[in-house]
Design a protein around this motif. Structure first.
Motif, mmCIF file in Angstrom:
data_model
loop_
_atom_site.group_PDB
_atom_site.id
_atom_site.type_symbol
_atom_site.label_atom_id
_atom_site.label_comp_id
_atom_site.label_asym_id
_atom_site.label_seq_id
_atom_site.Cartn_x
_atom_site.Cartn_y
_atom_site.Cartn_z
ATOM 1 N N ARG A 1 24.951 57.156 55.898
ATOM 2 C CA ARG A 1 25.364 55.917 55.227
ATOM 3 C C ARG A 1 26.534 56.172 54.288
ATOM 4 N N GLY A 2 27.183 55.067 53.869
ATOM 5 C CA GLY A 2 28.277 55.183 52.919
ATOM 6 C C GLY A 2 28.671 53.824 52.360
ATOM 7 N N ILE A 3 29.463 53.854 51.287
ATOM 8 C CA ILE A 3 29.930 52.628 50.635
ATOM 9 C C ILE A 3 31.413 52.781 50.327
ATOM 10 N N SER A 4 32.145 51.696 50.536
ATOM 11 C CA SER A 4 33.573 51.646 50.248
ATOM 12 C C SER A 4 33.870 50.360 49.477
ATOM 13 N N ILE A 5 34.822 50.435 48.540
ATOM 14 C CA ILE A 5 35.243 49.262 47.776
ATOM 15 C C ILE A 5 36.727 49.034 48.012
ATOM 16 N N LEU A 6 37.106 47.776 48.208
ATOM 17 C CA LEU A 6 38.513 47.417 48.374
ATOM 18 C C LEU A 6 38.829 46.230 47.475
ATOM 19 N N GLU A 7 39.757 46.443 46.546
ATOM 20 C CA GLU A 7 40.241 45.364 45.673
ATOM 21 C C GLU A 7 41.343 44.640 46.445
ATOM 22 N N THR A 8 41.204 43.350 46.670
ATOM 23 C CA THR A 8 42.220 42.621 47.425
ATOM 24 C C THR A 8 43.392 42.259 46.516
ATOM 25 N N THR A 9 44.598 42.361 47.084
ATOM 26 C CA THR A 9 45.817 42.149 46.306
ATOM 27 C C THR A 9 46.735 41.143 46.991
ATOM 28 N N GLU A 10 47.781 40.770 46.286
ATOM 29 C CA GLU A 10 48.758 39.788 46.778
ATOM 30 C C GLU A 10 49.362 40.173 48.123
ATOM 31 N N ASP A 11 49.610 41.464 48.340
ATOM 32 C CA ASP A 11 50.266 41.880 49.588
ATOM 33 C C ASP A 11 49.331 41.850 50.793
ATOM 34 N N MET A 12 48.067 41.499 50.608
ATOM 35 C CA MET A 12 47.101 41.435 51.704
ATOM 36 C C MET A 12 46.888 40.016 52.222
ATOM 37 N N VAL A 13 47.468 39.018 51.569
ATOM 38 C CA VAL A 13 47.133 37.634 51.894
ATOM 39 C C VAL A 13 48.230 36.933 52.686
ATOM 40 N N PHE A 14 47.813 35.872 53.388
ATOM 41 C CA PHE A 14 48.773 34.963 54.000
ATOM 42 C C PHE A 14 49.435 34.182 52.872
ATOM 43 N N GLU A 15 50.734 34.033 52.953
ATOM 44 C CA GLU A 15 51.505 33.415 51.878
ATOM 45 C C GLU A 15 51.047 31.998 51.553
ATOM 46 N N ARG A 16 50.832 31.192 52.547
ATOM 47 C CA ARG A 16 50.498 29.781 52.301
ATOM 48 C C ARG A 16 49.045 29.546 51.908
ATOM 49 N N SER A 17 48.137 30.185 52.612
ATOM 50 C CA SER A 17 46.712 29.906 52.370
ATOM 51 C C SER A 17 46.099 30.769 51.281
ATOM 52 N N ARG A 18 46.741 31.911 50.959
ATOM 53 C CA ARG A 18 46.222 32.862 49.963
ATOM 54 C C ARG A 18 44.929 33.530 50.430
ATOM 55 N N VAL A 19 44.662 33.476 51.726
ATOM 56 C CA VAL A 19 43.483 34.101 52.317
ATOM 57 C C VAL A 19 43.855 35.517 52.763
ATOM 58 N N VAL A 20 42.956 36.474 52.497
ATOM 59 C CA VAL A 20 43.186 37.863 52.894
ATOM 60 C C VAL A 20 43.192 37.955 54.419
ATOM 61 N N ARG A 21 44.191 38.655 54.951
ATOM 62 C CA ARG A 21 44.286 38.859 56.404
ATOM 63 C C ARG A 21 43.110 39.705 56.889
ATOM 64 N N GLY A 22 42.563 39.312 58.015
ATOM 65 C CA GLY A 22 41.401 39.989 58.572
ATOM 66 C C GLY A 22 41.623 41.458 58.853
ATOM 67 N N GLN A 23 42.865 41.844 59.125
ATOM 68 C CA GLN A 23 43.143 43.243 59.453
ATOM 69 C C GLN A 23 42.749 44.187 58.319
ATOM 70 N N PHE A 24 42.835 43.730 57.078
ATOM 71 C CA PHE A 24 42.467 44.589 55.948
ATOM 72 C C PHE A 24 40.947 44.733 55.846
ATOM 73 N N ILE A 25 40.241 43.641 56.076
ATOM 74 C CA ILE A 25 38.778 43.672 56.027
ATOM 75 C C ILE A 25 38.246 44.546 57.167
ATOM 76 N N TYR A 26 38.827 44.374 58.359
ATOM 77 C CA TYR A 26 38.445 45.185 59.513
ATOM 78 C C TYR A 26 38.762 46.659 59.268
#
Length: 193
Positions: A87-112
């Motif tokens: 088992r393991g745990i990872s943390i990712l702080e989402t930032t401005e460079d990870m989001v779609f410009e218009r929707s401000r939603v994080v792109r799935g590629q980073f979550i994946y």
């Protein structure tokens, strides 16, 4: 939850909470204890407990040396806990460079990528590749949300491992992935897998 505790009792409970989950922020702790963020900071200082970033960094430094299948710069997010093969745990702080410009939603590629790198890091082998991934995004993630991915090896057969990764924001599931990853003989990598 624990509002109204005397200072000594609150500090003892705070020490225990952080021991159980060293990745709670001052804001989350203030909410849990029903006090101000400043009170939590003062309590932490009095107890000699470092701030979240320092606690995370300390745990991560101990953890990265264990991983065989990836370099520390290849892991997406901060690997904060790992037991190879389990088992393991990872943390990712989402930032401005990870989001779609218009929707401000994080792109799935980073979550994946966070989930896949955790799945690969869990395997105790020099070369590990993803063969198959069954994934589900459960809700959009917005900039500033902290992703906590927990992975578990749920099945092994020779060189194939199935790793389940669930990613949360707070207590809410936002992603689920089941990864079939394979140990590959390093001698075979250059000549085709």
């Amino acid at each position: 939850m624990t509002a109204g505790l005397k200072k000594r009792d609150r500090q003892a409970a705070l020490r225990e909470k952080i021991r159980e989950n060293p990745f709670l922020s001052d804001e989350e702790l203030a909410h849990i204890f029903g006090v101000s963020i400043q009170t939590i900071r003062l309590d932490r200082l009095a107890l000699g407990i470092p701030e979240l970033r320092e606690r995370t960094k300390s745990v991560a430094e101990r953890t990265y040396g264990i991983v065989k299948s990836m370099g520390s710069k290849e892991i997406v997010g901060e690997l904060i806990d790992i037991v190879l093969g389990e088992r393991g745990i990872s943390i990712l702080e989402t930032t401005e460079d990870m989001v779609f410009e218009r929707s401000r939603v994080v792109r799935g590629q980073f979550i994946y990528a966070q989930a896949e790198s955790l799945a690969i890091a869990l395997i105790d082998a020099d070369v590990v590749l993803t063969g198959l991934a069954n994934i589900k995004f459960k809700r959009p993630v917005t900039v500033g949300e902290k992703l906590v991915a927990k992975g578990e090896v749920i099945r092994r057969r020779r060189n194939q491992h199935v790793v389940l990764v669930e990613t949360r924001v707070g207590t809410e599931n936002v992603f689920r992935g089941k990864f079939s990853v394979f140990e590959v003989d390093p001698a075979r990598v250059g000549g085709g897998v």
